[in-house]
Motif scaffolding. Structure first.
Motif, PDB file in Angstrom:
ATOM      1  N   GLU A  55       0.825  -1.206   0.000  1.00 37.77           N
ATOM      2  CA  GLU A  55       0.000   0.000   0.000  1.00 37.77           C
ATOM      3  C   GLU A  55       0.859   1.257   0.000  1.00 37.77           C
ATOM      4  O   GLU A  55       0.549   2.240  -0.684  1.00 37.77           O
ATOM      5  N   MET A  56       1.953   1.223   0.757  1.00 36.80           N
ATOM      6  CA  MET A  56       2.861   2.368   0.756  1.00 36.80           C
ATOM      7  C   MET A  56       3.463   2.575  -0.628  1.00 36.80           C
ATOM      8  O   MET A  56       3.512   3.701  -1.141  1.00 36.80           O
ATOM      9  N   LYS A  57       3.915   1.489  -1.224  1.00 37.89           N
ATOM     10  CA  LYS A  57       4.505   1.605  -2.555  1.00 37.89           C
ATOM     11  C   LYS A  57       3.475   2.120  -3.554  1.00 37.89           C
ATOM     12  O   LYS A  57       3.797   2.955  -4.424  1.00 37.89           O
ATOM     13  N   ARG A  58       2.240   1.658  -3.448  1.00 37.11           N
ATOM     14  CA  ARG A  58       1.188   2.126  -4.360  1.00 37.11           C
ATOM     15  C   ARG A  58       0.973   3.634  -4.211  1.00 37.11           C
ATOM     16  O   ARG A  58       0.930   4.363  -5.208  1.00 37.11           O
ATOM     17  N   LEU A  59       0.833   4.100  -2.956  1.00 36.12           N
ATOM     18  CA  LEU A  59       0.596   5.525  -2.750  1.00 36.12           C
ATOM     19  C   LEU A  59       1.789   6.367  -3.191  1.00 36.12           C
ATOM     20  O   LEU A  59       1.629   7.401  -3.840  1.00 36.12           O
ATOM     21  N   SER A 295      -9.865   3.712  -6.783  1.00 34.36           N
ATOM     22  CA  SER A 295      -8.912   3.419  -7.853  1.00 34.36           C
ATOM     23  C   SER A 295      -7.761   4.425  -7.790  1.00 34.36           C
ATOM     24  O   SER A 295      -7.833   5.440  -7.100  1.00 34.36           O
ATOM     25  N   ASP A 296      -6.701   4.136  -8.547  1.00 35.13           N
ATOM     26  CA  ASP A 296      -5.589   5.077  -8.618  1.00 35.13           C
ATOM     27  C   ASP A 296      -6.052   6.434  -9.128  1.00 35.13           C
ATOM     28  O   ASP A 296      -5.610   7.479  -8.631  1.00 35.13           O
ATOM     29  N   ALA A 297      -6.935   6.438 -10.108  1.00 35.86           N
ATOM     30  CA  ALA A 297      -7.437   7.697 -10.658  1.00 35.86           C
ATOM     31  C   ALA A 297      -8.199   8.489  -9.598  1.00 35.86           C
ATOM     32  O   ALA A 297      -8.061   9.718  -9.499  1.00 35.86           O
ATOM     33  N   GLU A 298      -8.979   7.788  -8.795  1.00 34.94           N
ATOM     34  CA  GLU A 298      -9.723   8.465  -7.729  1.00 34.94           C
ATOM     35  C   GLU A 298      -8.783   8.992  -6.659  1.00 34.94           C
ATOM     36  O   GLU A 298      -8.975  10.111  -6.150  1.00 34.94           O
ATOM     37  N   ARG A 300      -5.693   9.925  -7.144  1.00 35.06           N
ATOM     38  CA  ARG A 300      -5.030  11.104  -7.725  1.00 35.06           C
ATOM     39  C   ARG A 300      -5.920  12.334  -7.589  1.00 35.06           C
ATOM     40  O   ARG A 300      -5.440  13.425  -7.258  1.00 35.06           O
ATOM     41  N   TRP A 301      -7.224  12.173  -7.851  1.00 35.17           N
ATOM     42  CA  TRP A 301      -8.141  13.304  -7.753  1.00 35.17           C
ATOM     43  C   TRP A 301      -8.175  13.835  -6.324  1.00 35.17           C
ATOM     44  O   TRP A 301      -8.097  15.052  -6.092  1.00 35.17           O
ATOM     45  N   HIS A 302      -8.267  12.947  -5.352  1.00 31.00           N
ATOM     46  CA  HIS A 302      -8.328  13.362  -3.947  1.00 31.00           C
ATOM     47  C   HIS A 302      -7.025  14.051  -3.520  1.00 31.00           C
ATOM     48  O   HIS A 302      -7.055  15.033  -2.762  1.00 31.00           O
TER      49      HIS A 302
END
Length: 332
Positions: A55-59, A295-298, A300-302
């Motif tokens: 999760e850390m790597k994803r963020l 999702s990653d896109a969501e 990014r928006w936040h």
């Protein structure tokens, strides 16, 4: 955000580019520095609520995709997190990351230095407030100065350069140690950074404050150090260096001369809370968003929306009582 900025960059509403992320991999620490955590503190996050390595790597990957080039792994004490070298290697491999560093108190560094360097950590910041063993124990609650010095030797031998020493200066406690710390740093080629105490949590408010703007000038004159001109976005410290460039002295002055206008960073806590300012409560719960299946896109928006709300500055001088969380809970 300003539409003229590249879409792959994060800018707040004050035109500051946010390109630096500090990631707390744990809020646990094996020291109890008087200005950071109370001796009897037990309000740690439950490990079940920590972000996993994945999760850390994803963020971090999402932030890097948004133009963040610098990442620092922090704590608490990051070397207490299991598999820290593997996590560092995964982050170091992210396309677009230009700088991966780590902050540590140095107590565990001797056994981790080689693996961290091999993993791709390029720079280290080590907390060291004194070279006097008794003073060290008074500040940290532990008699382990020898372990930190062993860790510094191991880091040099592993190839880390530069190594920065962070010294939080307190009157009547370690202020008289500053000159000795400068001499030690000159001997070993370290960068010494003097840091003013900040009113974060009760412990921070109780720490004895020293105006380092004037103290830094005095030390520079005493040791013949010359002002060092750094480029924009190089961080909050103001530096002087020796004529041969072997050693540098910096001061970080959030109280006497704040640097908010050039702030380029945000902080991610171990449970996924994104803090937008060290001295404010503005935040975004990315951990909860991930649990809810964003999702990653969501995400990014936040993140973009949160960055647009980044405060202009802290209120350490005008509202020192405002921040009740302790430094270790924020993420370095």
């Amino acid at each position: 955000m300003n539409a003229s900025h590249p879409s792959a960059s994060l800018f707040d509403s004050f035109g500051r580019r946010i390109d630096y992320l500090r990631v707390s991999v744990t809020d646990r620490c094996d020291l109890r520095c008087t200005y950071c955590l109370p001796k009897d503190f037990k309000g740690y996050e439950e490990p079940a609520d920590w972000l996993t390595h994945a999760e850390m790597k994803r963020l971090v990957g999402i932030f890097v995709g948004l133009g963040v080039g610098k990442v620092r792994l922090t704590g608490g004490e990051p070397l207490l997190r299991r598999g820290i070298a593997d996590l560092a290697a995964g982050i170091a491999a992210l396309p677009g990351l230009t700088d991966l560093s780590l902050s540590s108190n140095g107590t565990q560094l001797a056994r981790h230095a080689v693996a961290l360097h091999a993993a791709g950590v390029s720079r280290l910041n080590i907390s060291l407030d004194t070279l006097d063993a008794n003073c060290f124990a008074r500040i940290t609650g532990r008699d382990c100065l020898a372990d930190v010095l062993e860790g510094l030797t191991a880091a040099k031998e592993a190839g880390f350069a530069p190594i920065k020493l962070n010294m939080v200066v307190q009157s009547d406690i370690n202020e008289a140690e500053v000159e000795r710390m400068v001499e030690f740093s000159m001997q070993h080629g370290f960068i010494l950074r003097l840091i003013e105490t900040m009113p974060i949590g009760d412990t921070g408010r109780e720490a004895s404050y020293v105006d380092l703007s004037t103290l830094g000038q005095r030390m520079a004159q005493r040791f013949g150090l010359l002002p060092q001109v750094l480029g924009a976005g190089s961080g909050p410290a103001r530096y002087w260096s020796s004529a041969d460039g072997h050693m540098s002295l910096g001061v970080i002055t959030p109280m006497s001369q704040h640097f908010c206008a050039a702030c380029n960073r945000v902080r991610l806590s171990v449970n996924g809370t994104l803090y937008l300012c060290l001295g404010q409560e503005d935040k975004l719960d990315l951990g909860m968003l991930m649990l809810s299946g964003s999702s990653d896109a969501e995400l990014r928006w936040h993140i973009r929306e949160a960055i647009s709300r980044k405060p202009e500055r802290h209120e350490f001088n005008t509202r020192p009582e405002k921040i009740i969380r302790f430094m270790a809970q924020t993420g370095g």
